[in-house]
Motif scaffolding. Structure first.
Motif, PDB file in Angstrom:
ATOM      1  N   ALA A 110       0.846  -1.203   0.000  1.00  0.00           N
ATOM      2  CA  ALA A 110       0.000   0.000   0.000  1.00  0.00           C
ATOM      3  C   ALA A 110       0.877   1.247   0.000  1.00  0.00           C
ATOM      4  N   THR A 111       1.929   1.238   0.796  1.00  0.00           N
ATOM      5  CA  THR A 111       2.860   2.375   0.816  1.00  0.00           C
ATOM      6  C   THR A 111       3.541   2.521  -0.536  1.00  0.00           C
ATOM      7  N   GLU A 112       3.899   1.407  -1.142  1.00  0.00           N
ATOM      8  CA  GLU A 112       4.585   1.431  -2.442  1.00  0.00           C
ATOM      9  C   GLU A 112       3.711   2.072  -3.521  1.00  0.00           C
ATOM     10  N   VAL A 113       2.448   1.667  -3.604  1.00  0.00           N
ATOM     11  CA  VAL A 113       1.573   2.239  -4.626  1.00  0.00           C
ATOM     12  C   VAL A 113       1.202   3.678  -4.269  1.00  0.00           C
ATOM     13  N   ARG A 142      -3.893   4.976   7.846  1.00  0.00           N
ATOM     14  CA  ARG A 142      -3.470   6.298   8.316  1.00  0.00           C
ATOM     15  C   ARG A 142      -1.945   6.401   8.295  1.00  0.00           C
ATOM     16  N   ARG A 143      -1.254   5.339   8.691  1.00  0.00           N
ATOM     17  CA  ARG A 143       0.214   5.339   8.647  1.00  0.00           C
ATOM     18  C   ARG A 143       0.720   5.459   7.216  1.00  0.00           C
ATOM     19  N   VAL A 144       0.068   4.759   6.281  1.00  0.00           N
ATOM     20  CA  VAL A 144       0.470   4.855   4.870  1.00  0.00           C
ATOM     21  C   VAL A 144       0.368   6.302   4.399  1.00  0.00           C
ATOM     22  N   LEU A 145      -0.746   6.956   4.689  1.00  0.00           N
ATOM     23  CA  LEU A 145      -0.935   8.346   4.246  1.00  0.00           C
ATOM     24  C   LEU A 145       0.136   9.258   4.833  1.00  0.00           C
ATOM     25  N   GLU A 146       0.489   9.028   6.079  1.00  0.00           N
ATOM     26  CA  GLU A 146       1.542   9.840   6.696  1.00  0.00           C
ATOM     27  C   GLU A 146       2.905   9.548   6.071  1.00  0.00           C
ATOM     28  N   LYS A 147       3.195   8.286   5.790  1.00  0.00           N
ATOM     29  CA  LYS A 147       4.481   7.911   5.193  1.00  0.00           C
ATOM     30  C   LYS A 147       4.697   8.562   3.835  1.00  0.00           C
ATOM     31  N   VAL A 148       3.603   8.798   3.086  1.00  0.00           N
ATOM     32  CA  VAL A 148       3.752   9.360   1.740  1.00  0.00           C
ATOM     33  C   VAL A 148       3.597  10.883   1.728  1.00  0.00           C
ATOM     34  N   GLY A 160     -21.220   9.021   3.968  1.00  0.00           N
ATOM     35  CA  GLY A 160     -21.968   8.488   5.095  1.00  0.00           C
ATOM     36  C   GLY A 160     -21.137   7.811   6.174  1.00  0.00           C
ATOM     37  N   PHE A 161     -19.803   7.792   6.003  1.00  0.00           N
ATOM     38  CA  PHE A 161     -18.933   7.136   6.972  1.00  0.00           C
ATOM     39  C   PHE A 161     -18.067   8.159   7.692  1.00  0.00           C
ATOM     40  N   PRO A 162     -17.897   8.002   9.010  1.00  0.00           N
ATOM     41  CA  PRO A 162     -16.924   8.856   9.690  1.00  0.00           C
ATOM     42  C   PRO A 162     -15.551   8.558   9.098  1.00  0.00           C
ATOM     43  N   SER A 163     -14.824   9.601   8.772  1.00  0.00           N
ATOM     44  CA  SER A 163     -13.526   9.458   8.112  1.00  0.00           C
ATOM     45  C   SER A 163     -12.556  10.491   8.656  1.00  0.00           C
ATOM     46  N   VAL A 164     -11.288  10.249   8.388  1.00  0.00           N
ATOM     47  CA  VAL A 164     -10.265  11.236   8.672  1.00  0.00           C
ATOM     48  C   VAL A 164      -9.704  11.715   7.338  1.00  0.00           C
ATOM     49  N   LEU A 165      -9.505  13.007   7.238  1.00  0.00           N
ATOM     50  CA  LEU A 165      -8.986  13.629   6.020  1.00  0.00           C
ATOM     51  C   LEU A 165      -7.517  13.960   6.219  1.00  0.00           C
ATOM     52  N   TYR A 166      -6.702  13.447   5.319  1.00  0.00           N
ATOM     53  CA  TYR A 166      -5.281  13.782   5.251  1.00  0.00           C
ATOM     54  C   TYR A 166      -5.071  14.590   3.975  1.00  0.00           C
ATOM     55  N   GLU A 167      -4.027  15.423   3.972  1.00  0.00           N
ATOM     56  CA  GLU A 167      -3.860  16.329   2.835  1.00  0.00           C
ATOM     57  C   GLU A 167      -2.394  16.712   2.667  1.00  0.00           C
ATOM     58  N   TRP A 168      -2.004  16.869   1.417  1.00  0.00           N
ATOM     59  CA  TRP A 168      -0.734  17.485   1.044  1.00  0.00           C
ATOM     60  C   TRP A 168      -1.085  18.680   0.181  1.00  0.00           C
ATOM     61  N   ILE A 169      -0.501  19.833   0.495  1.00  0.00           N
ATOM     62  CA  ILE A 169      -0.701  21.047  -0.296  1.00  0.00           C
ATOM     63  C   ILE A 169       0.678  21.579  -0.666  1.00  0.00           C
ATOM     64  N   ARG A 170       0.856  21.881  -1.938  1.00  0.00           N
ATOM     65  CA  ARG A 170       2.118  22.449  -2.409  1.00  0.00           C
ATOM     66  C   ARG A 170       2.251  23.850  -1.828  1.00  0.00           C
ATOM     67  N   SER A 171       3.352  24.102  -1.183  1.00  0.00           N
ATOM     68  CA  SER A 171       3.567  25.445  -0.642  1.00  0.00           C
ATOM     69  C   SER A 171       4.086  26.360  -1.742  1.00  0.00           C
ATOM     70  N   GLU A 172       3.855  27.648  -1.580  1.00  0.00           N
ATOM     71  CA  GLU A 172       4.335  28.607  -2.598  1.00  0.00           C
ATOM     72  C   GLU A 172       5.832  28.478  -2.740  1.00  0.00           C
ATOM     73  N   GLY A 173       6.279  28.467  -3.963  1.00  0.00           N
ATOM     74  CA  GLY A 173       7.706  28.347  -4.247  1.00  0.00           C
ATOM     75  C   GLY A 173       8.209  26.916  -4.182  1.00  0.00           C
ATOM     76  N   SER A 174       7.367  25.983  -3.760  1.00  0.00           N
ATOM     77  CA  SER A 174       7.771  24.580  -3.661  1.00  0.00           C
ATOM     78  C   SER A 174       7.665  23.908  -5.023  1.00  0.00           C
ATOM     79  N   HIS A 175       8.621  23.079  -5.313  1.00  0.00           N
ATOM     80  CA  HIS A 175       8.591  22.310  -6.557  1.00  0.00           C
ATOM     81  C   HIS A 175       8.496  20.813  -6.281  1.00  0.00           C
ATOM     82  N   ALA A 176       8.402  20.468  -5.018  1.00  0.00           N
ATOM     83  CA  ALA A 176       8.302  19.051  -4.675  1.00  0.00           C
ATOM     84  C   ALA A 176       7.264  18.825  -3.603  1.00  0.00           C
TER      85      ALA A 176
END
Length: 176
Positions: A110-113, A142-148, A160-176
């Motif tokens: 899962a982490t690999e994909v 949740r660990r997979v999402l944090e690892k990536v 309809g399901f309780p969920s947790v939202l994880y997110e990555w946002i590109r910061s200004e000036g960031s290229h990675a």
């Protein structure tokens, strides 16, 4: 075929999901252990419709869910990748997701994909935001999402399901 139609990782072939993949997906959608975290068991006709939806996503956007194949055996071991989802009103982010056959849980696939999917989203597609969802009790996902590189943002209700939202946002000036 575009560059994203087939991608390889150390142990997987990530192949564009096609409508014809529905029969192979029955194994995932009919397994209560897998579907306990994905909204419940799907009957065969819903699995076929789901595979068709994923094929349309590819046709429309040029990326989507991959069928995950073991590189050595070419056996289907899951699905995953990135795709647009409707999260909340007027919010259509790209989600990273994955589902594996239980026999392959705990191997790091899962982490690999997810790592490859996030890389494609960030570096190939130039996305500025990627989200991930999990049930609050699904600590492995949740660990997979944090690892990536995604960070916990908040608790939400998704489909309809309780969920947790994880997110990555590109910061200004960031290229990675």
């Amino acid at each position: 075929m575009t560059d994203l139609d087939e991608v390889t990782t150390d142990r997987l072939i990530l192949r564009r999901m096609e409508a014809e993949d529905w029969a192979a997906q029955l194994r995932l959608d009919g397994d209560p252990r897998v579907m306990a975290t994905l909204g419940g068991l799907r009957p065969p006709e819903r699995t076929q419709a789901y595979a068709e939806e994923q094929a349309r996503h590819w046709a429309e956007h040029g990326f989507g869910w991959w069928a995950l194949l073991d590189r050595e055996t070419e056996e289907l071991v899951g699905r995953g990748g990135i795709r647009f989802i409707e999260l909340e009103e007027a919010d259509r982010p790209v989600e990273v997701g994955y589902a594996l056959v239980p026999e392959r849980w705990g191997e790091g696939l899962a982490t690999e994909v997810a790592r490859e999917a996030v890389h494609v989203g960030r570096e190939v597609l130039g996305l500025d935001r990627i989200v991930g969802l999990a049930l609050p009790t699904n600590t492995a996902s949740r660990r997979v999402l944090e690892k990536v590189g995604l960070e916990y943002r908040r608790d939400i209700v998704y489909k309809g399901f309780p969920s947790v939202l994880y997110e990555w946002i590109r910061s200004e000036g960031s290229h990675a």
